[in-house]
Design an enzyme around this catalytic site. Structure first.
Site, PDB file in Angstrom:
ATOM      1  N   CYS A   1     -51.210 -30.237  -7.329  1.00 21.81           N
ATOM      2  CA  CYS A   1     -51.826 -29.493  -6.242  1.00 21.81           C
ATOM      3  C   CYS A   1     -53.089 -30.088  -5.678  1.00 21.81           C
ATOM      4  CB  CYS A   1     -52.070 -28.068  -6.659  1.00 21.81           C
ATOM      5  SG  CYS A   1     -50.917 -27.046  -5.745  1.00 21.81           S
TER       6      CYS A   1
HETATM    7  N1  GLN Z   1     -44.248 -29.212  -6.682  1.00 14.50           N
HETATM    8  C1  GLN Z   1     -45.184 -30.018  -7.432  1.00 14.50           C
HETATM    9  C2  GLN Z   1     -45.282 -29.574  -8.880  1.00 14.50           C
HETATM   10  O1  GLN Z   1     -44.717 -28.594  -9.269  1.00 14.50           O
HETATM   11  C3  GLN Z   1     -46.541 -30.002  -6.784  1.00 14.50           C
HETATM   12  C4  GLN Z   1     -47.139 -28.640  -6.845  1.00 14.50           C
HETATM   13  C5  GLN Z   1     -48.323 -28.419  -5.965  1.00 14.50           C
HETATM   14  O2  GLN Z   1     -48.670 -29.174  -5.055  1.00 14.50           O
HETATM   15  N2  GLN Z   1     -48.892 -27.304  -6.194  1.00 14.50           N
HETATM   16  O3  GLN Z   1     -45.946 -30.231  -9.628  1.00 14.50           O
END
Ligand code: GLN
Length: 267
Positions: A2
């Protein structure tokens, strides 16, 4: 992931880049300031960095929150590098939570992290299974492994860093407009490339180098937001760093060699 950052510049310690900044990745792991999806990034973290005499990155990942890892905090001041990619994770619903799902993902000399979520995962996983079969880490139980696998497959075929990211987005969006939020950050130890699709990313010049990040780690005035659906490339020539920003959908890929700032000022 994230929240992520990439540094290209004079060697800096992981402590300087990740743990010390007032609003840096450590702080962002529990209190990000500009995160639009999810509230904190407690589902693991990772860093990849390059050292002299070795082409492939060194990588450190954990499934636990960054703030609980005293061992990382203890080694971070002793590791310095001129090229670092690091991320803290907020796991997307339906993905696994083990260490193999924490960015950066690595293949050969390259490393990648992803901020966002695929709209159709694991459906996309089945669709692209054979396309990413040659990239071992594309098998991780997280949607991010898929854009990584597609980009790494392109890199293996000789496509450049930014071209690999563009290719991953193009393939995922083919026949499925709105494939999801696909902001990616990658490095091969020589350059940084990023693509902004649905999740913001920023860039600043600092300490003789360039820092790209999903959110500013301070309240300085120098941060510029990279427009949505754009590619950023940061290259190095000696002590000089060139930042190039091009539209994803009509890439001119012409480096900004004169004038300033070297990236669009539009927010
Ligand atoms: N989908 C990715 C993960 O689960 C990135 C998540 C995000 O950017 N919050 O790691």
């Amino acid at each position: 992931m994230c929240r992520h950052i990439a540094w290209l510049g004079p060697p800096r310690t992981l402590d300087d880049l990740i743990l010390r900044p007032e609003f840096g990745l450590l702080r962002q792991s529990w209190a990000p300031r500009r995160q639009r999806h999810g509230t904190m990034n407690a589902d693991g973290f990772g860093a990849a960095w390059y050292v002299d005499g070795r082409e492939t990155p060194v990588r450190f990942r954990r499934a636990q929150p960054m703030w609980t890892d005293a061992s990382f905090a203890s080694i971070a001041p002793t590791i310095d590098s001129g090229c670092v990619l690091a991320a803290v994770r907020s796991a997307t619903v339906g993905t696994a939570a083990d260490e193999s799902c924490a960015a950066p993902f690595v293949d050969g000399t390259s490393a990648l992290s992803h901020n966002g979520a695929l709209r159709d995962w694991p459906g996309d996983r089945a669709r692209f299974a054979s396309a990413v079969a040659s990239v071992p880490e594309a098998a991780a139980g997280v949607d991010s492994a898929l854009p990584f696998g597609l980009a790494a497959t392109a890199w293996r075929a000789g496509v450049d860093l930014a071209g690999g990211l563009a290719s991953a987005v193009r393939q995922l969006e083919e026949g499925a407009a709105g494939a999801g939020r696909l902001t990616l950050l990658a490095t091969d130890g020589q350059a940084i490339a990023g693509v902004v699709v649905g999740e913001p990313m920023y860039v600043t010049r600092r300490d003789g180098g360039v820092l790209v990040a999903s959110e500013p780690d301070d309240d300085g005035e120098t941060w510029e937001q990279i427009p949505d659906r754009h590619l950023i490339t940061v290259t190095r020539d000696g002590d000089e760093f060139t930042v190039t920003i091009d539209p994803l959908d009509q890439p001119s890929r012409t480096p900004a060699t004169t004038g300033e700032p070297p990236w669009p000022t539009a927010r």
